[in-house]
Design an enzyme around this catalytic site. Structure first.
Site, PDB file in Angstrom:
ATOM      1  N   THR A 107      11.125  -4.496  -9.333  1.00  0.00           N
ATOM      2  CA  THR A 107      11.252  -3.973 -10.702  1.00  0.00           C
ATOM      3  C   THR A 107      10.337  -2.771 -10.950  1.00  0.00           C
ATOM      4  O   THR A 107      10.533  -2.046 -11.928  1.00  0.00           O
ATOM      5  CB  THR A 107      10.858  -5.055 -11.722  1.00  0.00           C
ATOM      6  OG1 THR A 107       9.458  -5.352 -11.533  1.00  0.00           O
ATOM      7  CG2 THR A 107      11.657  -6.336 -11.528  1.00  0.00           C
ATOM      8  N   ASP A 202      -2.779  -1.633   1.825  1.00  0.00           N
ATOM      9  CA  ASP A 202      -2.536  -1.995   3.233  1.00  0.00           C
ATOM     10  C   ASP A 202      -3.412  -1.183   4.182  1.00  0.00           C
ATOM     11  O   ASP A 202      -3.937  -1.716   5.159  1.00  0.00           O
ATOM     12  CB  ASP A 202      -1.063  -1.772   3.583  1.00  0.00           C
ATOM     13  CG  ASP A 202      -0.162  -2.870   3.025  1.00  0.00           C
ATOM     14  OD1 ASP A 202      -0.696  -3.916   2.615  1.00  0.00           O
ATOM     15  OD2 ASP A 202       1.061  -2.673   3.003  1.00  0.00           O
TER      16      ASP A 202
HETATM   17  C1  PRP Z   1      -0.802   0.087  -5.918  1.00  0.00           C
HETATM   18  C2  PRP Z   1      -1.894   0.978  -6.444  1.00  0.00           C
HETATM   19  C3  PRP Z   1      -1.716   0.875  -7.934  1.00  0.00           C
HETATM   20  C4  PRP Z   1      -0.216   0.741  -8.077  1.00  0.00           C
HETATM   21  C5  PRP Z   1       0.352   2.076  -8.459  1.00  0.00           C
HETATM   22  O1  PRP Z   1      -1.176  -1.240  -5.960  1.00  0.00           O
HETATM   23  O2  PRP Z   1      -3.171   0.625  -5.992  1.00  0.00           O
HETATM   24  O3  PRP Z   1      -2.379  -0.224  -8.515  1.00  0.00           O
HETATM   25  O4  PRP Z   1       0.285   0.371  -6.785  1.00  0.00           O
HETATM   26  O5  PRP Z   1       1.696   1.980  -8.747  1.00  0.00           O
HETATM   27  P1  PRP Z   1       2.285   2.269 -10.184  1.00  0.00           P
HETATM   28  O6  PRP Z   1       1.596   3.489 -10.724  1.00  0.00           O
HETATM   29  O7  PRP Z   1       3.738   2.503  -9.925  1.00  0.00           O
HETATM   30  O8  PRP Z   1       2.034   1.063 -11.047  1.00  0.00           O
HETATM   31  P2  PRP Z   1      -0.230  -2.409  -5.359  1.00  0.00           P
HETATM   32  O9  PRP Z   1       0.726  -2.893  -6.392  1.00  0.00           O
HETATM   33  O10 PRP Z   1       0.388  -1.910  -4.079  1.00  0.00           O
HETATM   34  O11 PRP Z   1      -1.223  -3.604  -5.109  1.00  0.00           O
HETATM   35  P3  PRP Z   1      -2.419  -3.750  -4.046  1.00  0.00           P
HETATM   36  O12 PRP Z   1      -3.529  -2.858  -4.534  1.00  0.00           O
HETATM   37  O13 PRP Z   1      -2.765  -5.189  -4.147  1.00  0.00           O
HETATM   38  O14 PRP Z   1      -1.927  -3.349  -2.683  1.00  0.00           O
END
Ligand code: PRP
Ligand code: URA
Length: 208
Positions: A107, A202
């Site tokens: 989503t 990652d």
């Molecule tokens: C990544 C990143 C942000 C988000 C950005 O985290 O660190 O928090 O995605 O995406 P957006 O601007 O579209 O919301 P992720 O969800 O991959 O989680 P993680 O840090 O646990 O890997």
């Protein structure tokens, strides 16, 4: 753009290039995230308030300054964690309040899973830390949480931002200054930043 500060510092640009390189291993990646965060911390704190403080040098007295505001660092789990040490080196008494959010990859909406903020705010200024600003969903949601908490002054620090995310933040939170090491070109069909650096979580934690 108002409230948008993209670093023009050559050290930041140099380190960011190393960070983007797909051949950079997780250990060096973590070091670079910490180092770039420290450089951005310097830029993002230029307007912190100070009060006078009298000290004696070995030769004479002088009225200098000390920080007035109580600082909170708010890393967004997981990827924001790696930026904390860089900030903490410069402001070791800052409180750290973690917010757990991940982006649902179907989503693209943020899902909150960790928040232990106490009822009343304990700090006067919050610096939110996250390496990647993609759609901006996570950023807007985290800023909503901190505003509800009652923090008066909020700043957001990212390593790389995409135009969509910047627009989303400036639409929902135009009062929040945003600091970045770089603004990239666009998002791909999976909402990853291009050219970006891949998945910041990652690559730091070796889970890719
Ligand atoms: C990544 C990143 C942000 C988000 C950005 O985290 O660190 O928090 O995605 O995406 P957006 O601007 O579209 O919301 P992720 O969800 O991959 O989680 P993680 O840090 O646990 O890997
Ligand atoms: N999260 C990341 O880690 N990288 C991106 O490019 C977008 C979201």
């Amino acid at each position: 753009m108002p409230n948008l500060f993209a670093s023009a510092h050559p050290l930041v640009a140099h380190k960011l290039t190393r960070l983007r390189d797909k051949n950079t291993d997780p250990k060096r990646f973590r070091e670079l995230v910490r180092e770039i965060a420290a450089l951005l911390a310097y830029e993002a704190t230029a307007d912190l308030l100070t009060v006078a403080r009298r000290v004696e040098t070995p030769l004479a007295g002088i009225t200098g300054t000390e920080l007035k505001e109580k600082i909170g660092l708010v890393p967004i789990l997981r990827a924001g964690l790696g930026m904390v040490e860089g900030f903490w080196e410069l402001m070791p008494t800052a409180e750290v309040w973690h917010i757990g959010l991940y982006r649902d990859e179907q989503t693209l909406k943020p899902v909150e899973y960790y928040n232990k903020l106490p009822v009343e705010p304990t700090v006067s200024v919050c610096l939110i830390l996250d390496p990647m600003l993609a759609t901006g969903g996570s950023a807007v949601a985290t800023t909503d949480v901190l505003k509800r908490w009652g923090v008066k002054k909020i700043k957001f620090v990212w390593l790389i931002g995409a135009p969509d995310g910047i627009k989303n933040m400036q639409t929902h939170h135009p009062d929040v200054p945003i600091f970045l090491a770089a603004v990239d070109d666009h998002l791909n069909e999976r909402a990853y930043i291009v050219p970006g650096l891949g998945d910041a979580g990652d690559r730091q934690f070796g889970t890719g």
